[in-house]
Scaffold this motif. Structure first.
Motif, mmCIF file in Angstrom:
data_model
loop_
_atom_site.group_PDB
_atom_site.id
_atom_site.type_symbol
_atom_site.label_atom_id
_atom_site.label_comp_id
_atom_site.label_asym_id
_atom_site.label_seq_id
_atom_site.Cartn_x
_atom_site.Cartn_y
_atom_site.Cartn_z
ATOM 1 N N MET A 1 0.841 -1.175 0.000
ATOM 2 C CA MET A 1 0.000 0.000 0.000
ATOM 3 C C MET A 1 0.891 1.246 0.000
ATOM 4 S SD MET A 1 -3.158 0.994 2.533
ATOM 5 C CE MET A 1 -4.247 -0.208 1.806
ATOM 6 N N ARG A 2 0.538 2.234 -0.789
ATOM 7 C CA ARG A 2 1.294 3.479 -0.896
ATOM 8 C C ARG A 2 1.173 4.300 0.386
ATOM 9 N NH1 ARG A 2 4.101 4.075 -5.911
ATOM 10 N NH2 ARG A 2 3.010 2.741 -7.376
ATOM 11 N N LYS A 3 2.306 4.944 0.755
ATOM 12 C CA LYS A 3 2.341 5.748 1.972
ATOM 13 C C LYS A 3 2.537 7.219 1.617
ATOM 14 C CE LYS A 3 5.465 3.003 3.242
ATOM 15 N NZ LYS A 3 6.632 2.365 3.759
ATOM 16 N N ILE A 4 1.670 8.052 2.173
ATOM 17 C CA ILE A 4 1.699 9.487 1.931
ATOM 18 C C ILE A 4 1.916 10.210 3.255
ATOM 19 C CG2 ILE A 4 0.347 11.488 1.186
ATOM 20 C CD1 ILE A 4 -1.194 9.614 -0.688
ATOM 21 N N LEU A 5 2.764 11.233 3.207
ATOM 22 C CA LEU A 5 2.934 12.120 4.351
ATOM 23 C C LEU A 5 2.391 13.480 3.949
ATOM 24 C CD1 LEU A 5 4.003 12.890 7.149
ATOM 25 C CD2 LEU A 5 6.219 13.376 6.069
ATOM 26 N N LEU A 6 1.401 13.965 4.679
ATOM 27 C CA LEU A 6 0.838 15.291 4.470
ATOM 28 C C LEU A 6 1.424 16.212 5.528
ATOM 29 C CD1 LEU A 6 -1.202 17.311 3.208
ATOM 30 C CD2 LEU A 6 -2.819 16.539 4.937
ATOM 31 N N VAL A 7 2.057 17.291 5.077
ATOM 32 C CA VAL A 7 2.670 18.252 5.989
ATOM 33 C C VAL A 7 1.875 19.547 5.876
ATOM 34 C CG1 VAL A 7 4.821 19.312 6.741
ATOM 35 C CG2 VAL A 7 4.891 17.166 5.437
ATOM 36 N N GLU A 8 1.046 19.804 6.881
ATOM 37 C CA GLU A 8 0.113 20.938 6.852
ATOM 38 C C GLU A 8 -0.136 21.397 8.279
ATOM 39 O OE1 GLU A 8 -1.953 23.875 6.113
ATOM 40 O OE2 GLU A 8 -1.736 22.729 4.251
ATOM 41 N N ASP A 9 0.032 22.698 8.529
ATOM 42 C CA ASP A 9 -0.145 23.219 9.890
ATOM 43 C C ASP A 9 -1.536 23.765 10.151
ATOM 44 O OD1 ASP A 9 0.519 25.398 8.108
ATOM 45 O OD2 ASP A 9 0.712 26.661 9.875
ATOM 46 N N GLU A 10 -2.288 24.058 9.129
ATOM 47 C CA GLU A 10 -3.627 24.635 9.280
ATOM 48 C C GLU A 10 -4.622 23.525 9.630
ATOM 49 O OE1 GLU A 10 -6.349 27.329 9.810
ATOM 50 O OE2 GLU A 10 -4.347 27.938 9.151
ATOM 51 N N PRO A 11 -5.182 23.505 10.850
ATOM 52 C CA PRO A 11 -6.049 22.403 11.274
ATOM 53 C C PRO A 11 -7.236 22.128 10.343
ATOM 54 C CG PRO A 11 -5.518 23.791 13.149
ATOM 55 C CD PRO A 11 -5.002 24.498 11.927
ATOM 56 N N VAL A 12 -7.883 23.163 9.854
ATOM 57 C CA VAL A 12 -9.046 22.960 8.980
ATOM 58 C C VAL A 12 -8.627 22.269 7.685
ATOM 59 C CG1 VAL A 12 -10.837 24.139 7.636
ATOM 60 C CG2 VAL A 12 -10.335 24.885 9.965
ATOM 61 N N LEU A 13 -7.533 22.722 7.089
ATOM 62 C CA LEU A 13 -7.049 22.095 5.855
ATOM 63 C C LEU A 13 -6.564 20.672 6.112
ATOM 64 C CD1 LEU A 13 -5.151 24.994 4.077
ATOM 65 C CD2 LEU A 13 -7.295 23.920 3.396
ATOM 66 N N LYS A 14 -5.834 20.485 7.217
ATOM 67 C CA LYS A 14 -5.359 19.143 7.563
ATOM 68 C C LYS A 14 -6.543 18.184 7.700
ATOM 69 C CE LYS A 14 -3.401 16.591 11.276
ATOM 70 N NZ LYS A 14 -4.058 16.493 12.515
ATOM 71 N N ASP A 15 -7.577 18.611 8.396
ATOM 72 C CA ASP A 15 -8.758 17.763 8.569
ATOM 73 C C ASP A 15 -9.440 17.479 7.238
ATOM 74 O OD1 ASP A 15 -8.243 17.772 11.277
ATOM 75 O OD2 ASP A 15 -9.845 19.192 11.776
ATOM 76 N N ALA A 16 -9.542 18.493 6.381
ATOM 77 C CA ALA A 16 -10.174 18.301 5.072
ATOM 78 C C ALA A 16 -9.366 17.320 4.222
ATOM 79 C CB ALA A 16 -10.306 19.638 4.348
ATOM 80 N N TYR A 17 -8.050 17.491 4.196
ATOM 81 C CA TYR A 17 -7.202 16.562 3.429
ATOM 82 C C TYR A 17 -7.264 15.157 4.016
ATOM 83 C CZ TYR A 17 -5.126 20.562 0.987
ATOM 84 O OH TYR A 17 -4.916 21.681 0.228
ATOM 85 N N GLN A 18 -7.348 15.075 5.328
ATOM 86 C CA GLN A 18 -7.436 13.760 5.965
ATOM 87 C C GLN A 18 -8.711 13.047 5.525
ATOM 88 O OE1 GLN A 18 -7.193 13.945 10.240
ATOM 89 N NE2 GLN A 18 -6.787 11.766 10.413
ATOM 90 N N ILE A 19 -9.817 13.757 5.485
ATOM 91 C CA ILE A 19 -11.082 13.165 5.021
ATOM 92 C C ILE A 19 -10.961 12.724 3.569
ATOM 93 C CG2 ILE A 19 -13.499 13.690 4.476
ATOM 94 C CD1 ILE A 19 -13.431 15.515 7.038
ATOM 95 N N ILE A 20 -10.407 13.599 2.729
ATOM 96 C CA ILE A 20 -10.248 13.284 1.304
ATOM 97 C C ILE A 20 -9.379 12.046 1.122
ATOM 98 C CG2 ILE A 20 -9.213 14.087 -0.862
ATOM 99 C CD1 ILE A 20 -9.945 16.988 0.173
ATOM 100 N N LEU A 21 -8.235 12.017 1.790
ATOM 101 C CA LEU A 21 -7.296 10.907 1.611
ATOM 102 C C LEU A 21 -7.791 9.615 2.239
ATOM 103 C CD1 LEU A 21 -3.990 12.893 2.152
ATOM 104 C CD2 LEU A 21 -4.878 11.991 -0.014
ATOM 105 N N SER A 22 -8.655 9.709 3.247
ATOM 106 C CA SER A 22 -9.161 8.493 3.894
ATOM 107 C C SER A 22 -10.081 7.695 2.975
ATOM 108 C CB SER A 22 -9.888 8.845 5.194
ATOM 109 O OG SER A 22 -11.122 9.483 4.921
ATOM 110 N N THR A 23 -10.549 8.308 1.905
ATOM 111 C CA THR A 23 -11.412 7.600 0.951
ATOM 112 C C THR A 23 -10.604 6.812 -0.074
ATOM 113 O OG1 THR A 23 -11.527 9.425 -0.645
ATOM 114 C CG2 THR A 23 -13.151 9.422 1.160
ATOM 115 N N GLN A 24 -9.294 6.918 0.011
ATOM 116 C CA GLN A 24 -8.417 6.295 -0.980
ATOM 117 C C GLN A 24 -7.610 5.157 -0.350
ATOM 118 O OE1 GLN A 24 -8.651 7.375 -4.258
ATOM 119 N NE2 GLN A 24 -10.342 8.473 -3.269
ATOM 120 N N PRO A 25 -7.070 4.290 -1.189
ATOM 121 C CA PRO A 25 -6.313 3.143 -0.659
ATOM 122 C C PRO A 25 -4.856 3.486 -0.341
ATOM 123 C CG PRO A 25 -6.427 2.993 -3.030
ATOM 124 C CD PRO A 25 -7.230 4.205 -2.636
#
Length: 121
Positions: A1-25
């Motif tokens: 499985m592919r591993k991604i590191l998201l580096v983001e300090d803005e909590p709202v954006l981090k949460d949004a990206y986390q939701i988006i990426l959680s739908t993917q493998p």
């Protein structure tokens, strides 16, 4: 499985990206600044780093300078920023980043498409 590191300090954006990426493998880890991201990259091999530029403690440019591996930067880092030009973007390019996207202009589906394209290239 592919591993991604998201580096983001803005909590709202981090949460949004986390939701988006959680739908993917993909397995996704998150860092809030460049220092934390460097430590995580030293401990684990990521297939892709989605990197913000403007962050506290250590910004994205300092992360890239400390990473000091042009091949890694060229093949594994996508900068996501709301800066579209200026000395920061010029420096990111000098350090070898091949892809820079404007967060404000990138929809969730475009982000997923970009990640898929990156893994297929």
């Amino acid at each position: 499985m592919r591993k991604i590191l998201l580096v983001e300090d803005e909590p709202v954006l981090k949460d949004a990206y986390q939701i988006i990426l959680s739908t993917q493998p993909y397995l996704c880890d998150f860092a809030e600044n460049g220092k934390e991201a460097l430590e995580m990259c030293a401990a684990k091999d990521y297939d892709l780093v989605l990197l913000d530029i403007m962050m506290p403690v250590m910004n994205g440019i300092e992360f890239l300078e400390n990473l000091n591996d042009t091949e890694y930067i060229q093949s594994k880092v996508i900068v996501m920023s709301n800066l579209s030009d200026g000395k920061e973007i010029d420096r990111v390019r000098e350090l070898g980043v091949q892809r820079i996207i404007l967060k404000a202009d990138t929809s969730p589906s475009q982000l997923i498409s970009l990640i898929r394209y990156h893994f297929e290239a």
